[in-house]
Design an enzyme around this catalytic site. Structure first.
Site, PDB file in Angstrom:
ATOM      1  N   GLY A 169       0.805  -1.223   0.000  1.00 41.97           N
ATOM      2  CA  GLY A 169       0.000   0.000   0.000  1.00 41.97           C
ATOM      3  C   GLY A 169       0.834   1.267   0.000  1.00 41.97           C
ATOM      4  O   GLY A 169       1.896   1.349  -0.612  1.00 41.97           O
TER       5      GLY A 169
ATOM      6  N   ASN B 291       3.188   5.463   9.233  1.00 43.04           N
ATOM      7  CA  ASN B 291       2.181   5.192   8.195  1.00 43.04           C
ATOM      8  C   ASN B 291       1.237   4.045   8.549  1.00 43.04           C
ATOM      9  O   ASN B 291       0.085   4.054   8.126  1.00 43.04           O
ATOM     10  CB  ASN B 291       2.907   4.882   6.877  1.00 43.04           C
ATOM     11  CG  ASN B 291       1.974   4.272   5.855  1.00 43.04           C
ATOM     12  OD1 ASN B 291       1.194   4.973   5.210  1.00 43.04           O
ATOM     13  ND2 ASN B 291       2.020   2.947   5.715  1.00 43.04           N
TER      14      ASN B 291
ATOM     15  N   SER C 163      -5.697  11.156   8.109  1.00 43.80           N
ATOM     16  CA  SER C 163      -6.761  11.018   7.114  1.00 43.80           C
ATOM     17  C   SER C 163      -7.648  12.239   7.276  1.00 43.80           C
ATOM     18  O   SER C 163      -7.747  12.789   8.384  1.00 43.80           O
ATOM     19  CB  SER C 163      -7.577   9.752   7.382  1.00 43.80           C
ATOM     20  OG  SER C 163      -8.789   9.797   6.645  1.00 43.80           O
TER      21      SER C 163
ATOM     22  N   TYR D 186     -12.092   4.594  13.713  1.00 43.01           N
ATOM     23  CA  TYR D 186     -11.080   5.122  12.787  1.00 43.01           C
ATOM     24  C   TYR D 186     -10.994   6.647  12.881  1.00 43.01           C
ATOM     25  O   TYR D 186      -9.908   7.211  13.015  1.00 43.01           O
ATOM     26  CB  TYR D 186     -11.413   4.683  11.364  1.00 43.01           C
ATOM     27  CG  TYR D 186     -10.360   5.018  10.339  1.00 43.01           C
ATOM     28  CD1 TYR D 186      -9.166   4.303  10.282  1.00 43.01           C
ATOM     29  CD2 TYR D 186     -10.550   6.045   9.411  1.00 43.01           C
ATOM     30  CE1 TYR D 186      -8.191   4.598   9.330  1.00 43.01           C
ATOM     31  CE2 TYR D 186      -9.599   6.340   8.454  1.00 43.01           C
ATOM     32  CZ  TYR D 186      -8.418   5.622   8.419  1.00 43.01           C
ATOM     33  OH  TYR D 186      -7.466   5.917   7.479  1.00 43.01           O
TER      34      TYR D 186
ATOM     35  N   LYS E 165      -7.711   8.865  14.255  1.00 41.04           N
ATOM     36  CA  LYS E 165      -6.935   9.804  13.420  1.00 41.04           C
ATOM     37  C   LYS E 165      -7.008  11.224  13.990  1.00 41.04           C
ATOM     38  O   LYS E 165      -6.051  11.987  13.869  1.00 41.04           O
ATOM     39  CB  LYS E 165      -7.440   9.757  11.972  1.00 41.04           C
ATOM     40  CG  LYS E 165      -7.166   8.421  11.263  1.00 41.04           C
ATOM     41  CD  LYS E 165      -5.675   8.098  11.145  1.00 41.04           C
ATOM     42  CE  LYS E 165      -5.433   6.884  10.253  1.00 41.04           C
ATOM     43  NZ  LYS E 165      -4.019   6.507  10.163  1.00 41.04           N
TER      44      LYS E 165
HETATM   45  N1  LIG Z   1      -6.042   4.274   1.368  1.00 38.55           N
HETATM   46  C1  LIG Z   1      -6.659   5.402   1.715  1.00 38.55           C
HETATM   47  O1  LIG Z   1      -7.571   5.873   1.006  1.00 38.55           O
HETATM   48  C2  LIG Z   1      -6.259   6.139   2.963  1.00 38.55           C
HETATM   49  C3  LIG Z   1      -6.863   7.371   3.214  1.00 38.55           C
HETATM   50  C4  LIG Z   1      -6.496   8.090   4.355  1.00 38.55           C
HETATM   51  C5  LIG Z   1      -5.519   7.585   5.195  1.00 38.55           C
HETATM   52  N2  LIG Z   1      -4.947   6.365   4.929  1.00 38.55           N
HETATM   53  C6  LIG Z   1      -3.924   5.888   5.876  1.00 38.55           C
HETATM   54  O2  LIG Z   1      -2.773   5.466   5.177  1.00 38.55           O
HETATM   55  C7  LIG Z   1      -2.057   4.491   5.948  1.00 38.55           C
HETATM   56  C8  LIG Z   1      -1.685   3.316   5.061  1.00 38.55           C
HETATM   57  O3  LIG Z   1      -2.870   2.677   4.655  1.00 38.55           O
HETATM   58  P1  LIG Z   1      -3.054   1.978   3.218  1.00 38.55           P
HETATM   59  O4  LIG Z   1      -4.168   2.679   2.567  1.00 38.55           O
HETATM   60  O5  LIG Z   1      -1.749   1.844   2.550  1.00 38.55           O
HETATM   61  O6  LIG Z   1      -3.652   0.570   3.692  1.00 38.55           O
HETATM   62  P2  LIG Z   1      -3.046  -0.902   3.661  1.00 38.55           P
HETATM   63  O7  LIG Z   1      -2.603  -1.267   2.277  1.00 38.55           O
HETATM   64  O8  LIG Z   1      -4.079  -1.724   4.334  1.00 38.55           O
HETATM   65  O9  LIG Z   1      -1.745  -0.790   4.556  1.00 38.55           O
HETATM   66  C9  LIG Z   1      -1.797  -0.665   5.946  1.00 38.55           C
HETATM   67  C10 LIG Z   1      -0.425  -1.009   6.460  1.00 38.55           C
HETATM   68  O10 LIG Z   1      -0.412  -0.859   7.891  1.00 38.55           O
HETATM   69  C11 LIG Z   1       0.151  -2.063   8.411  1.00 38.55           C
HETATM   70  N3  LIG Z   1      -0.236  -2.318   9.785  1.00 38.55           N
HETATM   71  C12 LIG Z   1      -1.465  -2.393  10.332  1.00 38.55           C
HETATM   72  N4  LIG Z   1      -1.369  -2.715  11.632  1.00 38.55           N
HETATM   73  C13 LIG Z   1      -0.048  -2.852  11.905  1.00 38.55           C
HETATM   74  C14 LIG Z   1       0.709  -3.185  13.054  1.00 38.55           C
HETATM   75  N5  LIG Z   1       0.111  -3.458  14.227  1.00 38.55           N
HETATM   76  N6  LIG Z   1       2.043  -3.198  12.969  1.00 38.55           N
HETATM   77  C15 LIG Z   1       2.665  -2.942  11.804  1.00 38.55           C
HETATM   78  N7  LIG Z   1       2.024  -2.650  10.670  1.00 38.55           N
HETATM   79  C16 LIG Z   1       0.679  -2.602  10.730  1.00 38.55           C
HETATM   80  C17 LIG Z   1      -0.313  -3.149   7.466  1.00 38.55           C
HETATM   81  O11 LIG Z   1       0.432  -4.329   7.674  1.00 38.55           O
HETATM   82  P3  LIG Z   1      -0.207  -5.804   7.427  1.00 38.55           P
HETATM   83  O12 LIG Z   1      -0.082  -6.081   5.962  1.00 38.55           O
HETATM   84  O13 LIG Z   1       0.631  -6.672   8.300  1.00 38.55           O
HETATM   85  O14 LIG Z   1      -1.645  -5.742   7.880  1.00 38.55           O
HETATM   86  C18 LIG Z   1      -0.026  -2.456   6.148  1.00 38.55           C
HETATM   87  O15 LIG Z   1       1.332  -2.497   5.836  1.00 38.55           O
HETATM   88  C19 LIG Z   1      -2.973   4.135   7.130  1.00 38.55           C
HETATM   89  O16 LIG Z   1      -2.540   4.805   8.279  1.00 38.55           O
HETATM   90  C20 LIG Z   1      -4.327   4.659   6.672  1.00 38.55           C
HETATM   91  O17 LIG Z   1      -5.166   4.978   7.758  1.00 38.55           O
HETATM   92  C21 LIG Z   1      -5.285   5.645   3.841  1.00 38.55           C
END
Ligand SMILES: NC(=O)c1ccc[n+]([C@@H]2O[C@H](COP(=O)([O-])OP(=O)(O)OC[C@H]3O[C@@H](n4cnc5c(N)ncnc54)[C@H](OP(=O)(O)O)[C@@H]3O)[C@@H](O)[C@H]2O)c1
Length: 238
Positions: A17, A89, A140, A161, A165
């Site tokens: 991601g 992140n 976010s 969530y 945040k």
């Molecule tokens: N995508 C969006 O539209 C969006 C919008 C606003 C904010 N965000 C923020 O962006 C960040 C990244 O999200 P993403 O969209 O890239 O989602 P994602 O693909 O689901 O990635 C989330 C990442 O966080 C890791 N993670 C979760 N719990 C963890 C833990 N206890 N220890 C270590 N790693 C952990 C996951 O690891 P695993 O693979 O092991 O689960 C994964 O690498 C998050 O903080 C999310 O809230 C995303």
């Protein structure tokens, strides 16, 4: 350990991601990038980045593990002699409706609030030694009290969530104030709505686009902002 010549960045949740893409883009700018992930999941992505010519490393980091966090300062000290950039992140979205259980809320806060707080606290002594320390908290727009109170969250406005945040946003402000007058800048990022496991397939942005805000904040010049909340260069309302 003698200080490594290049800047060193830690990105949490970097096995996939946005985290992986932030690591790639920082690596392309010449940083040494350390990909944090749980259960050995950073090994293969770090190897893939090395195959792209990036100086990438993997570190075991469950952001809810006190032992993993305690191992970070000696790892950076002994491997690179420095840490310049921390991108908090990793994050989870565990609730999918208005009625989150206290246990799920607790789990959400462990990953989205307490983890980043503890990692930052552990690494602050190293970041203080950096010539231009940067801390980026991946927030976010769903953490914005202004946006949510104006109804902009829609069905995404679930209690766990959003409030986690919002708490991360407050930690950003308080830490930036605490570090005023130092070389460290602390900012919160909203990546946009991005196609990832968390964002889902309907999201309009690809990861390459979504990573840009955190990368920009990680590379802010000395006269850049601190204690802010941004999407791209646009300042968001708390
Ligand atoms: N995508 C969006 O539209 C969006 C919008 C606003 C904010 N965000 C923020 O962006 C960040 C990244 O999200 P993403 O969209 O890239 O989602 P994602 O693909 O689901 O990635 C989330 C990442 O966080 C890791 N993670 C979760 N719990 C963890 C833990 N206890 N220890 C270590 N790693 C952990 C996951 O690891 P695993 O693979 O092991 O689960 C994964 O690498 C998050 O903080 C999310 O809230 C995303």
């Amino acid at each position: 350990m003698e200080k490594h010549a290049s800047k060193v960045a830690l990105i949490t949740g970097a096995n996939k991601g946005l985290g992986l893409e932030i690591a790639r883009q920082l690596g392309q700018q010449g940083m040494v990038v350390v990909l944090g992930a749980r259960q050995g999941k950073a090994d293969a992505p770090a190897a893939a980045l090395r195959a792209e010519g990036i100086d990438a490393h993997a570190v075991e980091l469950d952001v809810t593990s006190a032992a993993d966090i305690a191992a970070l300062p000696p790892y950076f000290d002994q491997t690179f002699g420095r840490l310049d950039i921390l991108v908090n992140n990793a994050g989870v979205q565990l609730d999918d409706g208005p009625d989150v259980s206290p246990d799920t809320l607790r789990q959400t806060y462990e990953a989205n609030v307490i983890g980043p707080y503890a990692i930052t606290q552990a690494l602050l002594p190293l970041l203080r030694q950096a010539p231009a320390g940067r801390i980026v908290n991946q927030s976010s727009i769903l953490g914005s009290l202004t946006a949510i109170s104006q109804g902009q969250g829609g069905s995404w406005a679930t209690p766990g969530y959003t409030s986690s945040k919002a708490a991360l946003n407050m930690l950003t402000v308080v830490l930036a104030q605490h570090l005023a007058g130092t070389d460290i800048k602390v900012n919160a990022a909203h990546p946009g709505w991005v196609k990832t496991a968390l964002g889902g397939d309907d999201a309009p942005l690809e990861v390459a686009e979504g990573a840009k805000t955190a990368v920009r904040l990680a590379l802010l010049p000395a006269d850049g902002p601190t204690g802010g909340y941004f999407h791209d260069a646009e300042r968001l309302p708390w």
